[in-house]
Design a protein around this motif. Sequence first.
Motif, PDB file in Angstrom:
ATOM      1  N   ASN B 144       0.817  -1.216   0.000  1.00  0.00           N
ATOM      2  CA  ASN B 144       0.000   0.000   0.000  1.00  0.00           C
ATOM      3  C   ASN B 144       0.849   1.264   0.000  1.00  0.00           C
ATOM      4  N   ARG B 145       2.076   1.146   0.486  1.00  0.00           N
ATOM      5  CA  ARG B 145       2.963   2.306   0.438  1.00  0.00           C
ATOM      6  C   ARG B 145       3.309   2.636  -1.014  1.00  0.00           C
ATOM      7  N   GLY B 146       3.241   1.614  -1.819  1.00  0.00           N
ATOM      8  CA  GLY B 146       3.455   1.803  -3.247  1.00  0.00           C
ATOM      9  C   GLY B 146       4.909   2.003  -3.589  1.00  0.00           C
ATOM     10  N   TYR B 147       5.201   1.899  -4.849  1.00  0.00           N
ATOM     11  CA  TYR B 147       6.552   2.169  -5.326  1.00  0.00           C
ATOM     12  C   TYR B 147       6.542   3.579  -5.859  1.00  0.00           C
ATOM     13  N   GLY B 148       7.418   4.399  -5.382  1.00  0.00           N
ATOM     14  CA  GLY B 148       7.432   5.786  -5.832  1.00  0.00           C
ATOM     15  C   GLY B 148       6.392   6.613  -5.110  1.00  0.00           C
ATOM     16  N   LYS B 149       5.480   7.179  -5.884  1.00  0.00           N
ATOM     17  CA  LYS B 149       4.504   8.080  -5.280  1.00  0.00           C
ATOM     18  C   LYS B 149       3.420   7.298  -4.520  1.00  0.00           C
ATOM     19  N   PRO B 150       3.114   7.733  -3.309  1.00  0.00           N
ATOM     20  CA  PRO B 150       2.074   7.034  -2.561  1.00  0.00           C
ATOM     21  C   PRO B 150       0.729   7.133  -3.281  1.00  0.00           C
ATOM     22  N   LEU B 151      -0.043   6.069  -3.168  1.00  0.00           N
ATOM     23  CA  LEU B 151      -1.339   6.043  -3.836  1.00  0.00           C
ATOM     24  C   LEU B 151      -2.336   6.951  -3.133  1.00  0.00           C
ATOM     25  N   VAL B 152      -2.288   6.914  -1.810  1.00  0.00           N
ATOM     26  CA  VAL B 152      -3.246   7.665  -1.012  1.00  0.00           C
ATOM     27  C   VAL B 152      -2.468   8.552  -0.053  1.00  0.00           C
ATOM     28  N   GLY B 153      -2.942   9.771   0.122  1.00  0.00           N
ATOM     29  CA  GLY B 153      -2.280  10.692   1.041  1.00  0.00           C
ATOM     30  C   GLY B 153      -1.321  11.588   0.296  1.00  0.00           C
ATOM     31  N   GLY B 154      -0.950  12.682   0.921  1.00  0.00           N
ATOM     32  CA  GLY B 154      -0.041  13.633   0.288  1.00  0.00           C
ATOM     33  C   GLY B 154      -0.160  14.969   0.984  1.00  0.00           C
ATOM     34  N   PRO B 155       0.499  15.956   0.424  1.00  0.00           N
ATOM     35  CA  PRO B 155       0.501  17.248   1.103  1.00  0.00           C
ATOM     36  C   PRO B 155      -0.890  17.898   1.120  1.00  0.00           C
ATOM     37  N   PHE B 156      -1.225  18.497   2.237  1.00  0.00           N
ATOM     38  CA  PHE B 156      -2.462  19.274   2.334  1.00  0.00           C
ATOM     39  C   PHE B 156      -2.230  20.382   3.357  1.00  0.00           C
ATOM     40  N   LYS B 157      -3.071  21.385   3.296  1.00  0.00           N
ATOM     41  CA  LYS B 157      -2.920  22.516   4.208  1.00  0.00           C
ATOM     42  C   LYS B 157      -4.296  22.957   4.686  1.00  0.00           C
ATOM     43  N   LEU B 158      -4.596  22.618   5.926  1.00  0.00           N
ATOM     44  CA  LEU B 158      -5.915  22.930   6.469  1.00  0.00           C
ATOM     45  C   LEU B 158      -5.753  23.638   7.814  1.00  0.00           C
ATOM     46  N   VAL B 159      -6.878  23.985   8.438  1.00  0.00           N
ATOM     47  CA  VAL B 159      -6.836  24.555   9.788  1.00  0.00           C
ATOM     48  C   VAL B 159      -7.588  23.626  10.742  1.00  0.00           C
ATOM     49  N   GLY B 163      -8.127  26.798  15.103  1.00  0.00           N
ATOM     50  CA  GLY B 163      -7.656  27.865  14.231  1.00  0.00           C
ATOM     51  C   GLY B 163      -6.185  27.753  13.872  1.00  0.00           C
ATOM     52  N   ASN B 164      -5.509  26.676  14.267  1.00  0.00           N
ATOM     53  CA  ASN B 164      -4.092  26.507  13.930  1.00  0.00           C
ATOM     54  C   ASN B 164      -3.930  25.763  12.609  1.00  0.00           C
ATOM     55  N   GLU B 165      -2.814  26.053  11.951  1.00  0.00           N
ATOM     56  CA  GLU B 165      -2.555  25.381  10.684  1.00  0.00           C
ATOM     57  C   GLU B 165      -2.264  23.897  10.929  1.00  0.00           C
ATOM     58  N   PHE B 166      -2.729  23.066  10.039  1.00  0.00           N
ATOM     59  CA  PHE B 166      -2.506  21.621  10.154  1.00  0.00           C
ATOM     60  C   PHE B 166      -2.174  21.100   8.763  1.00  0.00           C
ATOM     61  N   HIS B 235     -15.049  11.444  20.753  1.00  0.00           N
ATOM     62  CA  HIS B 235     -13.835  11.167  21.529  1.00  0.00           C
ATOM     63  C   HIS B 235     -13.001  12.442  21.773  1.00  0.00           C
ATOM     64  N   PRO B 236     -12.520  12.636  23.001  1.00  0.00           N
ATOM     65  CA  PRO B 236     -11.777  13.864  23.323  1.00  0.00           C
ATOM     66  C   PRO B 236     -10.478  14.042  22.534  1.00  0.00           C
ATOM     67  N   ASP B 237      -9.924  12.939  21.993  1.00  0.00           N
ATOM     68  CA  ASP B 237      -8.658  13.058  21.246  1.00  0.00           C
ATOM     69  C   ASP B 237      -8.863  13.586  19.822  1.00  0.00           C
ATOM     70  N   LEU B 238     -10.112  13.574  19.352  1.00  0.00           N
ATOM     71  CA  LEU B 238     -10.373  13.909  17.950  1.00  0.00           C
ATOM     72  C   LEU B 238      -9.948  15.336  17.610  1.00  0.00           C
ATOM     73  N   ILE B 239      -9.310  15.447  16.456  1.00  0.00           N
ATOM     74  CA  ILE B 239      -8.918  16.752  15.935  1.00  0.00           C
ATOM     75  C   ILE B 239      -9.758  17.007  14.683  1.00  0.00           C
ATOM     76  N   GLY B 240     -10.455  18.132  14.651  1.00  0.00           N
ATOM     77  CA  GLY B 240     -11.273  18.465  13.484  1.00  0.00           C
ATOM     78  C   GLY B 240     -10.520  19.402  12.555  1.00  0.00           C
ATOM     79  N   LEU B 241     -10.580  19.115  11.268  1.00  0.00           N
ATOM     80  CA  LEU B 241      -9.897  19.964  10.292  1.00  0.00           C
ATOM     81  C   LEU B 241     -10.900  20.536   9.306  1.00  0.00           C
TER      82      LEU B 241
END
Lengths: 109, 331
Positions: B144-159, B163-166, B235-241
Motif C-alpha cells: 500500500n505504500r506503493g513504489y514511488g509516489k504514494p497512492l493515497v495521502g499527500g501534502p495538504f494545508k488545512l486549519v 484555528g491553527n494550521e494543520f 472522543h476527546p482526542d479527535l482533531i477536526g480539520l
Amino acid sequence: MGWFTKAKPIDDQSRPPSRSSRKQCWESRDIFFQCLDKISVVNALDPKNQDAIQKNCKAQENKYEQDCATSWIKYFKEKRVVDHKREKFMQEMESKNAQQIDLSGVVRR
Amino acid sequence: MLSRTGVFTVLKRSTRLSGYALRPLSTRSCLRVEDQGTSRSRVTPRGGAPSGASSSTDPSDQSAFSGNTPPKSTTFEDADPKRKPLSRIAIGGTETKSQKATSGSIEFATWKAAALVLTLGGTLYYFFSKEKRRLEIEKEAEANRGYGKPLVGGPFKLVDFNGNEFTEKNLLGKFSIIYFGFSHCPDICPDELDKLSEWLDGLKKKGIELQPIFITCDPARDPPHVLKEYLSEFHPDLIGLTGEYNDIKNACKQYRVYFSTPPSLKPGQDYLVDHSIFFYLMDPEGQFIDALGRQYDAETGVAKIEEHVKAYVPREQREKRKEKWYSFLFN
C-alpha cells in the motif's frame, strides 16, 4: 401544528446537530417506520402510498418530520427502500444457498 | 519324528493326488493335517502320548482334532493334572522375566521425550505462525505504500478546530487515523465516529496511541467553532480539520475521497453531502497503510489496527534490511 411555519432547531445551519437531537430524530423515525411496516408500505415517497400513510400514520409522520432535519426526512425514506431491497436480495440469495464472502481480511498484493 | 515322517508321507501322497480333478479340496485337507501333526510333535519330547501322533496321520480321524474339542482335552488332563494348556508354555523357557527389568526405564524415557517434543513443537509452531502473519501484514502495508509516489495521502494545508494550521507534517511521528465527514450527517458519520471512539479506547488499553483526525467535506457549514462543538460529543482526542473549499477539495483528492455538495444552494438551506466513508490509517512517516471500511466493527477494527501497528517497521530499518543477505525473505 405549525411545523411548516416555525423553523426547527435541528434545521439551524449555523449549529451542528447535537447527539440528543439526532437520537430524538432516529427514535421518531423508527416509530414512523414501524407504522409503515404495519401497513406494509416500503416506499414512503411513492405517491401511490400517500393515502394509506395519511390515513394510518399521520401522527407518526408529523412527529418524524418535526424531529428530523429537512434534508434527513427524504434521506431516511430513500434509505428505507434501499435497505429493504438489500434485505430482500440477501434473503433470496440465502434461499438459493449462496455463500456470503467476508472480504475484510483479504490480504492485497 | 515318527509323526513328522507320517505327515510328509501324507502330504506327498495328497499333492500327487491333487494333480487330478480334486485339487482344492485335497490341498485344504492336507494343510489341516500338517497343522495338527506339528503341534503334536511338540508334545512328544515332554513325554506326551505318542500313540495319538500316529493317529493324526490319518485324515479320516479329523473329528477328534478340530480345535480344542472336549474329547481331546479331557484325555490330556487325565494324563497329567498339573500341566497347563499347551499354548501358554513358551518354547524357549523363561524369556519374559528379563524383559520386565528394562521396561521401566524405557517408559520413563519415552514420557520425557514426548513432553519435550510436544512443548518444543508447540512453541515453534506458535512462533512461526505468528511471524508468518506479521510478515503478511507488513507486506500488505508495504504494497500500500506503493513504489514511488504514494497512492493515497499527500501534502495538504488545512486549519484545525482551534484555528491553527494543520498540514501533512503534523502526521509525522505518530500513527494517525483519518475520517472524512460533515457535521450535518444524518446517521453514518456519527455511527462511524462512535465506532472510532471504541477503537481508540480499545487500542489505548493495548498501549497503542493513534491521532484521530476528522476532516469535513462541508467547509461552508463547518467552520472551526462548529466542528469543535460537533466533535465535543465524540472522543476527546479527535482533531477536526476544515479550511477553504479548494483546500478541502485538494485534501480529499489526495486521499481519493469523493464528495459532492448539491449545486445551486440557497443560503440557509439544509442539504446532504455525499462522501466516501473510509478510515485511513497512516503510519508515523505520514504514509498510507490501509483503508478500513464499514465492515470492521468495534472488535475487528481494533484487531486489524493493532496488527498493522505491530507489523510496522520504520523506514531506516526497512532500507537497512534490504542490504542484508536474507533480504529475499521480505520481498
